[in-house]
Scaffold this motif. Structure first.
Motif, PDB file in Angstrom:
ATOM      1  N   ARG A 158      53.514  54.527  38.596  1.00 48.51           N
ATOM      2  CA  ARG A 158      52.142  54.822  39.021  1.00 48.51           C
ATOM      3  C   ARG A 158      51.230  53.615  38.839  1.00 48.51           C
ATOM      4  O   ARG A 158      50.402  53.294  39.711  1.00 48.51           O
ATOM      5  N   MET A 159      51.366  52.911  37.699  1.00 47.98           N
ATOM      6  CA  MET A 159      50.526  51.746  37.465  1.00 47.98           C
ATOM      7  C   MET A 159      50.823  50.625  38.456  1.00 47.98           C
ATOM      8  O   MET A 159      49.932  49.854  38.830  1.00 47.98           O
ATOM      9  N   LEU A 160      52.070  50.515  38.916  1.00 50.44           N
ATOM     10  CA  LEU A 160      52.427  49.502  39.905  1.00 50.44           C
ATOM     11  C   LEU A 160      51.968  49.876  41.308  1.00 50.44           C
ATOM     12  O   LEU A 160      51.727  49.008  42.145  1.00 50.44           O
ATOM     13  N   ALA A 161      51.858  51.175  41.574  1.00 48.98           N
ATOM     14  CA  ALA A 161      51.530  51.625  42.926  1.00 48.98           C
ATOM     15  C   ALA A 161      50.035  51.838  43.139  1.00 48.98           C
ATOM     16  O   ALA A 161      49.529  51.686  44.252  1.00 48.98           O
ATOM     17  N   LYS A 162      49.314  52.170  42.096  1.00 50.84           N
ATOM     18  CA  LYS A 162      47.917  52.570  42.211  1.00 50.84           C
ATOM     19  C   LYS A 162      47.010  51.344  42.310  1.00 50.84           C
ATOM     20  O   LYS A 162      47.118  50.428  41.488  1.00 50.84           O
ATOM     21  N   PRO A 163      46.101  51.277  43.266  1.00 55.09           N
ATOM     22  CA  PRO A 163      45.208  50.118  43.378  1.00 55.09           C
ATOM     23  C   PRO A 163      44.361  49.923  42.124  1.00 55.09           C
ATOM     24  O   PRO A 163      43.919  50.894  41.492  1.00 55.09           O
ATOM     25  N   ALA A 164      44.118  48.685  41.774  1.00 51.51           N
ATOM     26  CA  ALA A 164      43.395  48.365  40.545  1.00 51.51           C
ATOM     27  C   ALA A 164      42.001  48.979  40.522  1.00 51.51           C
ATOM     28  O   ALA A 164      41.524  49.428  39.471  1.00 51.51           O
ATOM     29  N   ASP A 165      41.313  49.003  41.676  1.00 50.87           N
ATOM     30  CA  ASP A 165      39.943  49.514  41.692  1.00 50.87           C
ATOM     31  C   ASP A 165      39.880  50.983  41.297  1.00 50.87           C
ATOM     32  O   ASP A 165      38.832  51.449  40.810  1.00 50.87           O
ATOM     33  N   GLU A 166      40.969  51.722  41.481  1.00 50.09           N
ATOM     34  CA  GLU A 166      40.973  53.126  41.077  1.00 50.09           C
ATOM     35  C   GLU A 166      41.051  53.280  39.565  1.00 50.09           C
ATOM     36  O   GLU A 166      40.866  54.379  39.033  1.00 50.09           O
ATOM     37  N   GLN A 167      41.300  52.175  38.854  1.00 47.78           N
ATOM     38  CA  GLN A 167      41.353  52.213  37.390  1.00 47.78           C
ATOM     39  C   GLN A 167      39.988  51.918  36.756  1.00 47.78           C
ATOM     40  O   GLN A 167      39.857  51.983  35.527  1.00 47.78           O
ATOM     41  N   LEU A 168      38.978  51.615  37.587  1.00 42.83           N
ATOM     42  CA  LEU A 168      37.698  51.178  37.031  1.00 42.83           C
ATOM     43  C   LEU A 168      36.894  52.302  36.388  1.00 42.83           C
ATOM     44  O   LEU A 168      35.823  52.064  35.842  1.00 42.83           O
ATOM     45  N   THR A 169      37.386  53.526  36.459  1.00 45.51           N
ATOM     46  CA  THR A 169      36.744  54.614  35.726  1.00 45.51           C
ATOM     47  C   THR A 169      37.357  54.781  34.331  1.00 45.51           C
ATOM     48  O   THR A 169      36.910  55.632  33.561  1.00 45.51           O
ATOM     49  N   THR A 170      38.362  53.988  34.015  1.00 48.52           N
ATOM     50  CA  THR A 170      39.091  54.130  32.761  1.00 48.52           C
ATOM     51  C   THR A 170      38.660  53.059  31.757  1.00 48.52           C
ATOM     52  O   THR A 170      37.773  52.250  32.031  1.00 48.52           O
ATOM     53  N   GLU A 171      39.361  52.997  30.618  1.00 50.08           N
ATOM     54  CA  GLU A 171      39.069  52.005  29.585  1.00 50.08           C
ATOM     55  C   GLU A 171      39.839  50.711  29.793  1.00 50.08           C
ATOM     56  O   GLU A 171      39.906  49.874  28.895  1.00 50.08           O
ATOM     57  N   ILE A 172      40.411  50.509  30.975  1.00 47.72           N
ATOM     58  CA  ILE A 172      41.258  49.348  31.234  1.00 47.72           C
ATOM     59  C   ILE A 172      40.556  48.051  30.859  1.00 47.72           C
ATOM     60  O   ILE A 172      39.366  47.851  31.139  1.00 47.72           O
ATOM     61  N   ALA A 173      41.297  47.180  30.182  1.00 49.80           N
ATOM     62  CA  ALA A 173      40.752  45.888  29.772  1.00 49.80           C
ATOM     63  C   ALA A 173      40.584  44.991  30.995  1.00 49.80           C
ATOM     64  O   ALA A 173      41.297  45.129  32.004  1.00 49.80           O
ATOM     65  N   ASP A 174      39.657  44.035  30.911  1.00 53.28           N
ATOM     66  CA  ASP A 174      39.345  43.196  32.065  1.00 53.28           C
ATOM     67  C   ASP A 174      40.545  42.363  32.505  1.00 53.28           C
ATOM     68  O   ASP A 174      40.785  42.220  33.707  1.00 53.28           O
TER      69      ASP A 174
END
Length: 448
Positions: A158-174
């Motif tokens: 999922r992390m390899l397939a999902k576009p990075a911008d869709e993670q911008l609601t999470t705590e993902i590090a820069d």
């Protein structure tokens, strides 16, 4: 009950549940949670994908454990480096090791050492913002193979397939967001050696694969085999039934034309990573169910062109200095949580809980019952514990600081926690995780 001082090495769920149970079972015990990272919570913080906020709800319960008046957090202290086994014996009545499992189990097939091979645990540590791993990750491959049939394999896919911008609601590090922005992967192939009723996905994890509008989930019909034993497993387990039902829906669905695809291949076992100077493909052998939940090879091989391979075949615990270790099973040798020496005799005052006790299997509920068993053993041994040489509870802190350790206590962790929450608030997010250890320590030790 006599007064009791216990060190728990490892402040992940296993260690924290052990501390929590112990304080409930013993009215005067004082517990020190000794953690090698500046932050607590172990794999809940560093082993869960950033887009899993529901799983991270566990942290709220763990926060309450940290707030107990008889539990003390001692972070940024590494066992075997900052503190030795003899030090712990000298300062505590008993020691519980709960260091978990953070390494990748090996996969012994040809080509597994070619450039482009990755351990899933290493990738998870990167995207979860672990401070002790490199800040960058190679993501040039367009087609990727993920070997494994558990939740970690699904997280990786999922992390390899999902576009990075869709993670911008999470705590993902820069640094992770910037890395994922460069990801070239369009097709992720997940390989399971058995059929739909034998895979270890949980229903929630499997359903989450299709939550992104940018991802199609394609279940390939080859190997989608349900024999008599599979049907019995489906009938006996609601979870298995939900997994199979979800796979069937993907099997019957027409692709939407989404730019990214996760392919699930069943009854295919990896036999070789192909390539000359780097990964060029994965060779798998078709398998057939044997009627008992197991599968054997058919002698039919399939080559899938890929430029990267991720091994999600299990975590492995690390050997701790001074303690016996079963290298084959990847656990500290024990009997109901009592650590055993090479002759099978319990080591006085030494205990173990969590994945390093039983192996990397089971969910949070298993971790709680596992901790309860270990605490029961410790309390049964109470009258035989020799007692520490050092009676001052602060003596261990003095020892650590005298040896140059920068200790992060509960107050310092709270400052780091508040700092991450403030970073997130500026972008309408719950938190942005701080990654470099030096930055974590700077935020933790700053004064108002």
């Amino acid at each position: 009950m006599k007064d009791l001082r216990v060190a728990v090495v490892g402040a992940g769920p296993a260690g924290m549940y052990a501390a929590d149970i112990l304080t409930k079972e013993h009215p005067t015990v004082r517990v020190d949670l000794i953690e090698r990272l500046p932050a607590p919570f172990g794999l809940v913080r560093y082993g869960v994908a950033p887009d899993h906020p529901r799983i991270k709800e566990i942290i709220k319960a763990l926060h309450r454990v940290l707030g107990h008046e008889r539990i003390r957090f001692i972070g940024n202290v590494s066992y075997g480096v900052d503190v030795k086994l003899d030090d712990l014996r000298r300062h505590y009545d008993a020691v519980i090791f709960a260091t978990g499992a953070i390494s990748d189990r090996a996969l012994d097939i040809p080509g597994v050492d070619l450039p482009g091979n990755h351990g899933a645990a290493d990738f998870v540590s990167w995207y979860a913002g672990h401070p002790d791993v490199p800040r960058e990750w190679p993501l040039e491959a367009k087609s990727v193979a993920v070997i494994g049939a558990g939740n970690v394999a699904l997280d990786v896919a999922r992390m390899l397939a999902k576009p990075a911008d869709e993670q911008l609601t999470t705590e993902i590090a820069d640094n992770v967001y910037q890395g994922l922005k460069l990801n070239q992967a369009t097709d992720i192939h997940v390989f399971a050696r058995r059929g739909p009723a034998q895979i270890k996905f949980t229903p929630m994890e499997l359903r989450e694969l299709s939550h992104s509008p940018s991802v199609d989930v394609i279940v390939h019909p080859e190997g989608f085999e349900i024999d008599e034993a599979s049907q019995a497993a489906i009938t006996a387990s609601k979870s298995t039934r939900l997994v199979v039902d979800t796979l069937l829906k993907h099997l019957d669905a027409e692709p939407t034309g989404a730019p990214h695809r996760i392919h699930i291949h069943l009854c295919q076992a990896p036999v070789e990573v192909l390539g000359a100077d780097r990964v060029e493909g994965l060779r798998t052998e078709r398998t057939q169910l044997q009627g008992d939940g197991n599968a054997k090879g058919t002698g039919e091989y399939v080559d899938t062109p890929v430029q990267a391979v991720y091994r999600a075949v299990g975590y492995l615990s690390s050997h701790l200095p001074g303690l016996p270790f079963d290298h084959q099973a990847g656990v500290i040798t024990n009997d109901r949580g009592r650590i055993l020496d090479l002759d099978g005799v319990p080591l006085e005052g030494m205990y173990v809980t969590g994945w390093i006790k039983r192996g990397p299997v089971g969910l949070i509920g298993h971790t709680k019952s596992d901790a309860a068993e270990t605490i029961a053993s410790l309390l049964a041994d109470l009258d035989t514990l020799p007692g520490p040489e050092e009676t001052d509870p602060d003596a261990i802190l003095n020892h650590l600081t005298a040896n140059g350790a920068v200790v992060v206590d509960a107050e310092a962790w709270s400052r780091l926690d508040a700092h991450e929450i403030a970073l997130g608030a500026a972008q309408n997010r719950a938190r942005i995780k701080v990654v470099p250890r030096e930055d974590m320590l700077r935020a933790a030790t700053r004064t108002p």
